[in-house]
Design an enzyme around this catalytic site. Structure first.
Site, PDB file in Angstrom:
ATOM      1  N   GLU A   1       9.611  15.316  16.200  1.00  0.00           N
ATOM      2  CA  GLU A   1       9.845  14.906  14.728  1.00  0.00           C
ATOM      3  C   GLU A   1       9.273  15.682  14.385  1.00  0.00           C
ATOM      4  OE1 GLU A   1       8.879  11.676  11.858  1.00  0.00           O
ATOM      5  OE2 GLU A   1      11.041  11.315  11.388  1.00  0.00           O
TER       6      GLU A   1
ATOM      7  N   CYS B   1      13.595  10.138   8.208  1.00  0.00           N
ATOM      8  CA  CYS B   1      13.436   9.495   9.047  1.00  0.00           C
ATOM      9  C   CYS B   1      14.950   9.551  10.599  1.00  0.00           C
ATOM     10  CB  CYS B   1      12.653   8.050   8.708  1.00  0.00           C
ATOM     11  SG  CYS B   1      14.207   7.464   8.050  1.00  0.00           S
TER      12      CYS B   1
ATOM     13  N   GLU C   1       9.882   0.625  10.976  1.00  0.00           N
ATOM     14  CA  GLU C   1      10.822   1.552  10.707  1.00  0.00           C
ATOM     15  C   GLU C   1      10.074   2.612  10.788  1.00  0.00           C
ATOM     16  OE1 GLU C   1      13.535   1.245   9.836  1.00  0.00           O
ATOM     17  OE2 GLU C   1      13.768  -0.527   8.816  1.00  0.00           O
TER      18      GLU C   1
ATOM     19  N   GLY D   1       6.755   4.650   8.476  1.00  0.00           N
ATOM     20  CA  GLY D   1       5.895   5.637   8.708  1.00  0.00           C
ATOM     21  C   GLY D   1       6.718   6.369   9.633  1.00  0.00           C
ATOM     22  N   SER D   2       5.053   6.853  11.062  1.00  0.00           N
ATOM     23  CA  SER D   2       5.499   7.157  11.639  1.00  0.00           C
ATOM     24  C   SER D   2       5.104   6.827  13.348  1.00  0.00           C
ATOM     25  CB  SER D   2       4.285   8.665  12.173  1.00  0.00           C
ATOM     26  OG  SER D   2       3.263   7.891  11.638  1.00  0.00           O
ATOM     27  N   THR D   3       5.476   7.048  13.969  1.00  0.00           N
ATOM     28  CA  THR D   3       6.022   5.495  15.106  1.00  0.00           C
ATOM     29  C   THR D   3       4.153   5.817  15.938  1.00  0.00           C
ATOM     30  OG1 THR D   3       8.419   6.917  15.816  1.00  0.00           O
ATOM     31  CG2 THR D   3       6.328   5.737  17.998  1.00  0.00           C
TER      32      THR D   3
ATOM     33  N   LYS E   1       0.818  -0.997   0.104  1.00  0.00           N
ATOM     34  CA  LYS E   1       0.093  -0.071   0.144  1.00  0.00           C
ATOM     35  C   LYS E   1       0.746   1.236  -0.157  1.00  0.00           C
ATOM     36  CE  LYS E   1      -1.939   2.890   3.188  1.00  0.00           C
ATOM     37  NZ  LYS E   1      -1.844   4.146   2.054  1.00  0.00           N
TER      38      LYS E   1
ATOM     39  N   VAL F   1       1.428   5.924  13.739  1.00  0.00           N
ATOM     40  CA  VAL F   1      -0.132   5.143  13.446  1.00  0.00           C
ATOM     41  C   VAL F   1       1.174   3.549  13.612  1.00  0.00           C
ATOM     42  CG1 VAL F   1      -0.139   4.392  10.549  1.00  0.00           C
ATOM     43  CG2 VAL F   1      -0.152   6.427  11.750  1.00  0.00           C
ATOM     44  N   GLY F   2       2.910   3.549  13.620  1.00  0.00           N
ATOM     45  CA  GLY F   2       3.189   2.203  13.943  1.00  0.00           C
ATOM     46  C   GLY F   2       2.551   1.446  14.982  1.00  0.00           C
TER      47      GLY F   2
END
Ligand code: NAD
Length: 494
Positions: free
Chosen positions: A394, A297, A263, A240-242, A187, A244-245
């Site tokens: 970030e 990142c 990641e 992606g972002s922490t 995706k 959403v992780g």
């Protein structure tokens, strides 16, 4: 297939044929809806692309499952290798077109689209193609028994990727999955769907069997979440972002406990000692934060300079920064293009305001440029303290904070004052100091006298809240394999 093609003419008069369908089972098909993708340099809609939701995710997973069971699990490693190399060859053939697609969709300077993104995906495919026939287990001799391990593919795997390096990230997910004999659904980010869809046309042309690779675009909370929760997906690789992780990990935990690698974000320290080669350190530090508009990142977004050279460093760094050409990413001389979206631009400006409110010195930049396109000046804050939001969070834009340190202990302490641990850099001419500091830094990568040097043969990933697992290099294969032990009784009695 032609139903979903849109022609787009660049400012140089180059006509790009954009694919806008969802790539499922080697066909381009309609989504549940459409979404517009925007050129961040002009704010104009490039085209509408098909957007997947649950139904299309199910179709992609079913196609992948069927391809795995009927074809791909029976395909020889040599054939997988041939297909991966063919795809890399087609990417080289269409490199210029791919680079332009990336530049209009993402806003990155055309020279960087060419060398970082397009070359990047081809290199990763070639690197992992070399592994297809080198995946094997171990044997264990014990008296009366023979044991060995098989390293087997998981089957249906998925990758969810961000917008900052769409082609590079596609390569990082696609190549190890295919090399290890898995099928895959990718995706893309809703902000940059176009380059991956162009690669989809090349996947078909290369001759990959239908369903082995499926590429869908769509919103994260719809298509992404449906993939993360899908009971037939055995592994998901997320970049992606922490925040959403965390959702991905939760979705896996609440459904089929699919294997997850993450990641995530970073706030990487760049530590510059007074014995460093200052001119070189300045160039690396500049690239380390401002390359790709700061949307990296592992950007060196916190620079710490030893007190004796601090004043000289900030002056020279500012001078160097003001030389970077900012503007139209379609020009060969441009270094810095626009940010990806209005939302990101607003976020960055919010941090610039916040930094000033918290008492940091806005030493350079901080202003939006023009009123069309999401351009902002490269921005330098000095006189920062670890409690400030601009030091903790970030920003994911061209904003760097610069602080001072006394000695090694102080540098390490400052480096560790965030929750992240993706990367770090050290500039010194003293090799024992470099090794000593590197061993103490809590970071997945430590660069010495360089920054952002990523190679497909060396692992990349985060300590602490920057992620789980490693991508690239031989380590990247482990995420896509499961280990089975086979024990054969030779002469033991029950
Ligand atoms: P993001 O987390 O907003 O989105 C990443 C992807 O996740 C997109 O495809 C998005 O559609 C999808 N997504 C969003 N919500 C989802 C949900 N609820 N369920 C499933 N999928 C969902 O990140 P972004 O803004 O696209 O990218 C920037 C972030 O990515 C930064 O934090 C950056 O540090 C990080 N990043 C990390 C690496 C790395 O290798 N560590 C590399 C590049 C970017």
């Amino acid at each position: 297939m032609s139903d979903f093609i849109v022609n787009y003419t660049t400012s140089k008069g180059l006509v790009l044929k954009l694919q806008t369908g969802l790539f499922i089972n080697n066909e381009f098909v309609a989504g549940e809806n459409t979404l517009n993708t925007i050129n961040p340099a002009t704010e104009q809609v490039i085209c509408a692309v098909q957007a997947a939701e649950g139904k299309q995710v199910d179709a992609a997973v079913d196609a992948a499952e069927k391809a795995y069971e009927q074809v791909w699990s029976k395909t020889t490693p040599q054939e997988r290798q041939r297909l991966m190399l063919k795809l890399a060859e087609l990417i080289d053939r269409d490199a210029e077109e791919l680079a332009w697609i990336e530049t209009i969709d993402n806003g990155k300077a055309i020279t960087f689209s060419r060398y970082a993104d397009v070359k990047g995906i081809a290199k990763t495919l070639r690197y992992y193609a070399g592994y297809t026939d080198k995946i094997h287990g171990k044997t264990f001799g014990t008296p009366g028994a023979l044991s060995y391990t098989l390293h087997e593919p998981i089957g249906v795997t998925a990758g969810i990727i961000p917008w900052n390096f769409p082609l590079v990230m596609l390569g990082w997910k696609l190549a190890p999955a295919l090399a290890t004999g898995n099928v895959v659904i990718i995706k893309t980010s809703e902000l940059t769907p176009l380059s991956a869809l162009k690669v989809a046309t090349l996947i078909k042309e290369a001759g990959f069997p239908p369903g082995v690779v499926n590429i869908i675009t769509g919103y994260g909370h719809l298509a992404g979440e449906a993939l993360a929760r899908h009971p037939k997906v055995g592994k998901i690789a997320f970049t992606g972002s922490t925040n959403v992780g965390r959702l991905i990990l939760k979705a896996a935990a609440e459904t089929n406990l699919k294997k997850v690698t993450l990641e995530l974000g970073g706030k990487s320290p760049n530590i510059i000692f007074d014995d460093a080669d200052l001119d070189k350190a300045i160039k690396w530090a500049h690239r380390g934060i401002f390359f790709n508009q700061g949307q990296i990142c592992c950007a060196g977004s916190r620079i710490y300079v030893q007190e004796g050279i601090y004043d000289t460093f900030i002056q020279k760094f500012k001078q160097y920064t003001s030389k970077g050409v900012l503007g139209d990413p379609q020009k060969e001389t441009t270094f810095q293009g626009p940010q990806i979206s209005q939302q990101q631009l607003d976020r960055i400006i919010g941090y610039v305001n916040q930094g000033q409110k918290e008492g940091a010195t806005l030493y350079h930049g901080g202003k939006r440029i023009g009123n069309k396109g999401y351009f902002i000046e490269p921005t330098i804050f000095t006189d920062v303290t670890s409690q400030m939001k601009i030091v903790q969070e970030e920003i994911f834009g061209p904003v760097v904070v610069i602080g001072k340190f006394k000695d090694e202990e102080d540098a390490i302490k400052l480096a560790h004052e965030t929750t992240y641990g993706l990367a770090a850099a050290v500039f010194t001419e003293n090799v024992t100091r470099a090794a000593r500091i590197s061993s103490r830094l809590q970071a997945g990568t430590v660069w010495v006298n360089c920054l952002l040097e990523l190679e497909e043969n060396t692992p990349f990933g985060g300590y602490r809240q920057s992620g789980i697992g490693r991508e690239l290099g031989p380590y990247g294969l482990e995420n896509y394999l499961q280990v089975k032990t086979v024990k054969i009784n030779l002469n033991r009695e029950a």
